[in-house]
Scaffold this motif. Structure first.
Motif, PDB file in Angstrom:
ATOM      1  N   THR A 249      -6.877 -10.864   8.600  1.00 55.37           N
ATOM      2  CA  THR A 249      -6.807  -9.418   8.803  1.00 55.37           C
ATOM      3  C   THR A 249      -6.075  -8.783   7.623  1.00 55.37           C
ATOM      4  O   THR A 249      -5.403  -9.478   6.841  1.00 55.37           O
ATOM      5  N   THR A 250      -6.165  -7.486   7.489  1.00 53.30           N
ATOM      6  CA  THR A 250      -5.459  -6.755   6.432  1.00 53.30           C
ATOM      7  C   THR A 250      -3.960  -7.015   6.531  1.00 53.30           C
ATOM      8  O   THR A 250      -3.279  -7.213   5.519  1.00 53.30           O
ATOM      9  N   PHE A 251      -3.453  -7.027   7.742  1.00 57.49           N
ATOM     10  CA  PHE A 251      -2.037  -7.286   8.008  1.00 57.49           C
ATOM     11  C   PHE A 251      -1.638  -8.683   7.513  1.00 57.49           C
ATOM     12  O   PHE A 251      -0.612  -8.856   6.845  1.00 57.49           O
ATOM     13  N   GLU A 252      -2.448  -9.678   7.815  1.00 56.29           N
ATOM     14  CA  GLU A 252      -2.146 -11.048   7.386  1.00 56.29           C
ATOM     15  C   GLU A 252      -2.236 -11.188   5.870  1.00 56.29           C
ATOM     16  O   GLU A 252      -1.392 -11.851   5.254  1.00 56.29           O
ATOM     17  N   ILE A 253      -3.203 -10.545   5.256  1.00 54.81           N
ATOM     18  CA  ILE A 253      -3.348 -10.601   3.798  1.00 54.81           C
ATOM     19  C   ILE A 253      -2.111 -10.017   3.123  1.00 54.81           C
ATOM     20  O   ILE A 253      -1.596 -10.578   2.150  1.00 54.81           O
ATOM     21  N   ALA A 254      -1.612  -8.903   3.655  1.00 52.71           N
ATOM     22  CA  ALA A 254      -0.413  -8.286   3.092  1.00 52.71           C
ATOM     23  C   ALA A 254       0.783  -9.228   3.200  1.00 52.71           C
ATOM     24  O   ALA A 254       1.578  -9.367   2.249  1.00 52.71           O
ATOM     25  N   LEU A 255       0.934  -9.907   4.336  1.00 50.81           N
ATOM     26  CA  LEU A 255       2.051 -10.845   4.511  1.00 50.81           C
ATOM     27  C   LEU A 255       1.893 -12.072   3.624  1.00 50.81           C
ATOM     28  O   LEU A 255       2.872 -12.594   3.075  1.00 50.81           O
TER      29      LEU A 255
END
Length: 186
Positions: A39-45
């Motif tokens: 997800t976008t959230f996981e990619i950012a992390l």
């Protein structure tokens, strides 16, 4: 851990960063996943912590919903969601924490059942064990089970920094421009 105020709350415990997000970045992508894509959230992390294990958990008791995702060194290795309203979605192989829970179930007609309070007559289904699954997955990193006494200590002793969206005047004419620039205040 869900303050219902559209905030993001960040803390540090047991060598881990905890992000309690009031469901914006985690619950919606968990419900919409179709495979092991990040997800976008996981990619950012992952950009911040490329070699870390990143665990996302969500649990909503109103519909017996639980969902989680496990990312290891930038690769999503496990994803699962289930609710009383929707079919179970699983991708990747079960992780050790899940296997231990499944080993205590009884399989009848292709459905897992667990005894309730050690009563073999009172059986519950997988969606009713949502906290068992999500809290065991969270304990994988936190070192404590959130629904046990040590979890209560975590909730009382760990200090979270709260970040909320700054209020702005949004009208129909400037909505798109305002939606693109969200400011978070501490």
């Amino acid at each position: 851990m869900c303050p219902d105020d559209e905030s993001i709350n960040i803390a540090y415990h047991n060598g881990n960063i905890i992000i309690s997000d009031d469901n914006q970045p985690t619950a919606i992508p968990l419900k919409r996943a179709e495979n092991l894509d990040l997800t976008t959230f996981e990619i950012a992390l992952i950009k911040l912590f490329p070699t870390s294990e990143i665990i996302t958990v969500a649990c909503h008791s109103a519909i017996n919903y639980h969902g989680y995702s496990v990312v290891d060194s930038g690769v999503k290795i496990r994803f699962k969601t289930l609710s009383s309203d929707d079919d179970k979605m699983v991708f990747g192989s079960p992780i050790e924490d899940e296997i231990k829970i499944y080993e205590t179930s009884v399989l009848k007609c292709g459905i897992n059942y667990w005894s309730y309070d050690n009563d073999s007559e009172a059986m519950c289904t997988e969606d009713q064990l949502m906290e068992d699954f999500t809290f065991k997955i969270a304990a994988r990193r936190l070192g404590v089970n959130l629904d046990a006494d040590d979890g209560d200590e975590l909730m009382e002793l760990v200090v979270f920094k709260k970040y909320i969206k700054a209020k702005s005047e949004v009208t129909s004419t400037n909505y798109k421009a305002e939606a693109k620039k969200v400011t978070w205040i501490k």
